[in-house]
Design an enzyme around this catalytic site. Sequence first.
Site, short mmCIF file in Angstrom:
data_model
loop_
_atom_site.label_atom_id
_atom_site.label_comp_id
_atom_site.label_asym_id
_atom_site.label_seq_id
_atom_site.Cartn_x
_atom_site.Cartn_y
_atom_site.Cartn_z
N LYS A 1 0.82 -1.22 0.00
CA LYS A 1 0.00 0.00 0.00
C LYS A 1 0.85 1.26 0.00
O LYS A 1 0.47 2.27 -0.59
CB LYS A 1 -0.96 0.01 1.19
CG LYS A 1 -0.30 -0.03 2.55
CD LYS A 1 -0.42 -1.37 3.20
CE LYS A 1 0.43 -1.46 4.45
NZ LYS A 1 0.26 -2.71 5.16
N GLU B 1 -5.59 -6.30 -3.98
CA GLU B 1 -6.65 -6.45 -2.97
C GLU B 1 -6.06 -6.46 -1.55
O GLU B 1 -6.66 -5.94 -0.61
CB GLU B 1 -7.43 -7.74 -3.24
CG GLU B 1 -8.59 -8.00 -2.32
CD GLU B 1 -9.72 -6.96 -2.44
OE1 GLU B 1 -10.37 -6.94 -3.47
OE2 GLU B 1 -9.90 -6.19 -1.48
N GLY C 1 -6.22 -6.10 4.51
CA GLY C 1 -5.79 -7.50 4.51
C GLY C 1 -6.74 -8.47 3.84
O GLY C 1 -6.92 -8.44 2.62
N ILE D 1 -9.93 -8.71 3.91
CA ILE D 1 -11.30 -8.28 3.58
C ILE D 1 -11.41 -7.97 2.09
O ILE D 1 -10.66 -7.13 1.58
CB ILE D 1 -11.71 -7.01 4.37
CG1 ILE D 1 -11.53 -7.23 5.87
CG2 ILE D 1 -13.14 -6.61 4.05
CD1 ILE D 1 -11.78 -5.98 6.71
N LYS E 1 -3.89 3.68 2.62
CA LYS E 1 -5.07 2.87 2.28
C LYS E 1 -6.23 3.78 1.88
O LYS E 1 -7.01 3.45 0.99
CB LYS E 1 -5.43 1.98 3.47
CG LYS E 1 -4.36 0.91 3.73
CD LYS E 1 -4.53 0.27 5.10
CE LYS E 1 -3.46 -0.79 5.35
NZ LYS E 1 -3.42 -1.25 6.75
N GLY F 1 -1.88 -9.98 8.97
CA GLY F 1 -1.50 -11.35 9.32
C GLY F 1 -1.19 -12.14 8.05
O GLY F 1 -1.78 -11.88 6.99
#
Length: 441
Positions: A109, A133, A138, A140, A209, A311
């Site tokens: 990002k 994406e 992360g 989602i 983001k 994560g």
Amino acid sequence: MNTSTPPSPIRIALLGCGTVGSQVARILLADAEDLGNRAGAPLELVGVAVRTLDAQRDVELPDGLLTLDAESLVANADIVIELMGGMEPAKSLILRAIDHGAAVVSGNKALLAQDGPELYEQADAAGVQLSYEAAVAGAIPILRPIRDSLSGDRITRVLGIVNGTTNYILDQMDSTGARFADALKTAQDLGYAEADPTADIEGHDAAAKAAILASLSFHTRFALENVFFEGITSVTAQDIASAAEDGYVVKLLAIAELLGDASGADGVGVRVHPTLLPRSHPLAAVRGAFNAVFVEAENAGELMFYGQGAGGTPTASAVLGDVVSAARRMVLGGPGRTETTTGHVPALGIDAVRTSYCIALQVVDEPGVLAQISRLFAANGVSIETMRQRIRPSGPDGSTTAELRIVTHRALEASLAATVRQVAELEVITAVSSVLRVEGI
Ligand code: NDP
Ligand code: HSE
């Protein structure tokens, strides 16, 4: 008899084998057959570029896959997955991959927010797909829904909790009364915050983001320089406790919204800052290191996307979704349209933003104080929604001081800033303890 030739394997180069890269490699190797079936062609991991060959890794790789020669790897791949992070050599390697006609998947990002427009243009010119994406929130799935599923609608506003570290810290402060420094230490001990947590707590990560979310939501390329951002380092335990007393929770929100500027023309405001949210707002329920993005669209109404924002394994899920999608397009032919940039809406500065504010003031307790303060609010066109006063003893002589908490109706940021400046100069004001923006009321 089926005489068609089986599809050639799609060659995948992975740049980086750290937290996310190691999980991408593990899943690509373990689930190769399923992923290949979904893509329509076998997916072959042809190499993994790293900095050090003998470092401990969270994945067992077949011999010969690790390499220090990222450049050669990129030159021989159909899909390049960039999970190195940082600006260079990530950017040069992505440009090299695009030059070679490879599709690129990245979770970077910081790079996309800074140099995204150049990278997207190069990818468009070369007719290759650049997808990312994993770069926002992360695991989602949020970018593809905004880009594809909502492409028939008009998004008016996006509100996101897109940084897990800061959400964890603010949630700890809210639920345990911890001070910022103690909550940060716990986040570091638990591995949520980096050893150097600057990008998270100063708001850079969320701002990057926000730029990406705004670009896709409003069909116009926005970069980091278009984002107003403040981090959470100045949020105090007292701010959180006072907010709780009033029924609010403090969240670091990334907000991108359509605004009218002074001439009435549409523009987009993109901002990141600590925000008061009523506890009844869906985003207020996002606890710990989780992320969520709340989208308001003209026809769909309100939508919310929730899940793990970071994560290795969760983020690998988003990366691999992009890989399968890129592979499918290769099998079918053509890169397809990955984003539209026909919006041409100007980026408006923070002064054009209209929101509500909660201002905490320490004032002397004497007649006429409220009148002086409210006169300045009125003079600047800022309407007061609620005002709460608390009297506290301030000395052994029985003197008292008062704390005022004023919540405004939606007002222009510029008008609010002028009001606060003028209020702070009044002799009856001993301190402006905090000024926090409020959403969702
Ligand atoms: P890590 O720091 O854990 O891993 C980086 C990897 O890149 C390491 O394997 C490192 O090699 C390799 N690398 C770094 N520089 C070079 C170089 N010059 N040449 C070759 N290899 C290099 O990062 P993460 O996995 O955490 O993050 C990767 C990307 O994904 C970043 O852009 C990040 O912002 C993004 N992201 C991360 C999330 C997360 O939860 N961690 C969530 C969403 C996005 P070596 O191992 O040898 O040092
Ligand atoms: N540092 C980021 C966070 C990782 O805390 O959310 C995911 O981008």
